[in-house]
Design an enzyme around this catalytic site. Structure first.
Site, PDB file in Angstrom:
ATOM      1  N   LYS A  96       0.806  -1.224   0.000  1.00 38.83           N
ATOM      2  CA  LYS A  96       0.000   0.000   0.000  1.00 38.83           C
ATOM      3  C   LYS A  96       0.837   1.270   0.000  1.00 38.83           C
ATOM      4  O   LYS A  96       0.357   2.340  -0.386  1.00 38.83           O
ATOM      5  CB  LYS A  96      -0.932   0.009   1.209  1.00 38.83           C
ATOM      6  CG  LYS A  96      -2.086  -0.983   1.143  1.00 38.83           C
ATOM      7  CD  LYS A  96      -3.132  -0.540   0.147  1.00 38.83           C
ATOM      8  CE  LYS A  96      -4.391  -1.388   0.255  1.00 38.83           C
ATOM      9  NZ  LYS A  96      -5.465  -0.904  -0.642  1.00 38.83           N
ATOM     10  N   SER A 131       1.233  -9.672  -0.557  1.00 42.48           N
ATOM     11  CA  SER A 131       0.901  -8.244  -0.523  1.00 42.48           C
ATOM     12  C   SER A 131       1.084  -7.596   0.837  1.00 42.48           C
ATOM     13  O   SER A 131       1.216  -6.371   0.919  1.00 42.48           O
ATOM     14  CB  SER A 131      -0.536  -8.037  -0.997  1.00 42.48           C
ATOM     15  OG  SER A 131      -1.448  -8.777  -0.210  1.00 42.48           O
TER      16      SER A 131
END
Length: 412
Positions: free
Chosen positions: A54, A303
């Site tokens: 992110k 991720s």
């Protein structure tokens, strides 16, 4: 209709982010390859400063603000990783940040976000409710709203990891990417399909949150429920991301909770990597659908690695139980001196490790001169467990399994 971003947008983002976020390694994973039948390489976005991909989109969005917007500050809604990324880079850039998180956000993510200097507000049960509050704050305070996925600069920033992956491994056949609102998979698909048109981009959703599967297939599967992959537990797809996913993503795989748990445990045991549920979704897809990936060169996007330590421990133990490497059973037999020692010695001779023992004489369904011994053992594998319990049965000890719902009526 043109897409919200192009490969030029992703390349522009890569220039801005160079040296500002980590170009994480793409690491061959022979243990996972042997487990899945595919040739696996893992993009370790859990190595970013805040533990997830992110940072890429958050920093690229913040870098585009003008001086007045920076002075007023930003607001974001997130279940955790976007929140930490916005808070971290906002502090680096001297931008005030308010983060709205759902009430059920894992403690580690909320505390880390506060630790990065942001004002944290826990509001609502879902991202939709948190997002409504964040937008109200933006209007009330004049803050810039930083969307976690439905924003062109955020999407372009996330796509930079695909440029890195194909720069290191241009021979990859597949990129397997977790999907929440679609920001990551959209950026990855735009970049990857431009660099290598024949590559297959596969998105992975939690089965409890099949938002894109519903939208793309015209289905109406129920959405909601507690999931280990809270980072991709999104009920509403992005308006900017959906057309890109429809046009450029080859397939959507939905993975259930046991598969996600297995993937988290497999990363830890076979790849020595810590991952949260959403971060393990790609591996869960490969484990669940070997028919799609066998024999192919697969790039997995790990991720994020922001998982609570106690939750990770629980997942690891649950996986041992699924593999029958931990087993609980009850022995009911005549009470006699030395019984516990004899049972312990026998288990030791069979190579089992005793984790817990409970010795009881007061159950009314047990004869007065008998005793129950509840034992939990750890073994090498399921076959070893079966051998241990068969040996106890042949000794006349009649071990009865104890499962999640209590004592079974059957013997091993």
């Amino acid at each position: 209709m043109p897409h919200a971003i192009t490969i030029d947008d992703v390349r522009a983002a890569a220039e801005v982010l160079r040296g500002q976020v980590l170009a994480t390694p793409l690491v061959p994973a022979p243990g996972l390859s042997a487990l899945t039948g595919a040739t696996i390489a893992v993009k370790h976005e859990n190595m970013q400063a805040t533990g997830s991909f992110k940072e890429r989109g958050a920093l690229y969005k913040l870098s585009g603000l003008d001086a007045e917007e920076r002075r007023r500050g930003v607001v974001a809604m997130s279940a955790g990783n976007h929140a930490q990324a916005v808070a971290y880079h906002a502090r680096r850039l001297g931008i005030p940040a308010v983060i709205v998180m759902p009430v059920g956000t894992p403690l580690v993510k909320a505390e880390n976000t506060r630790g990065h200097g942001a004002e944290v507000q826990l509001v609502g049960e879902t991202l939709v409710e948190a997002g409504a509050h964040a937008r109200a704050l933006a209007a009330e305070r004049g803050l810039v709203f930083v969307h976690p996925y439905d924003d062109p600069r955020v999407m372009a920033g996330q796509g930079t990891l695909a440029l890195e992956m194909l720069g290191e491994a241009p021979d990859l056949d597949d990129l397997v990417v977790p999907i929440g609102g679609g920001g990551l998979v959209s950026g990855v698909a735009v970049a990857a399909r431009a660099v290598k048109p024949g590559i297959r981009v596969v998105g992975v959703e939690a089965a409890l949150y099949p938002s894109f599967a519903n939208a793309l297939r015209g289905e109406d599967a129920p959405i909601g429920g507690p999931t280990l992959a809270e980072g991709i537990a999104v009920k509403t797809v992005g308006t900017l991301t959906l057309p890109i996913v429809r046009d450029l993503v080859s397939d959507i795989v939905c993975v259930d909770e046991p598969a996600i748990e297995r993937a988290v445990a497999s990363f830890a045991t076979h790849s020595r990597s810590m991952t949260e549920g959403a971060g393990a979704a790609g591996l869960a897809a490969v484990l669940s659908r070997p028919d799609l990936f066998a024999g192919r060169r697969v790039g997995l996007v790990l991720s994020g690695g922001n998982i609570d330590a106690r939750l990770l421990a629980a997942v690891m133990v649950r996986e041992l139980e699924r593999e029958n490497r931990i087993a609980s059973f009850r022995i009911t037999t005549a009470d006699r001196p030395g019984l516990l020692g004899a049972i312990a010695s026998r288990l030791g001779s069979l190579g089992a490790n005793i984790l817990e023992v409970s010795h009881g004489r007061l159950f009314l369904d047990v004869p007065a001169k008998s005793v129950t011994v509840d034992v939990t053992i750890e073994t090498r594998n399921g076959t070893h467990t079966s051998d241990v319990l068969a040996a106890l049965a042949s000794d006349g000890l009649d071990p009865r399994p104890i499962g999640p719902t209590g004592l079974s009526e059957t013997t091993y």
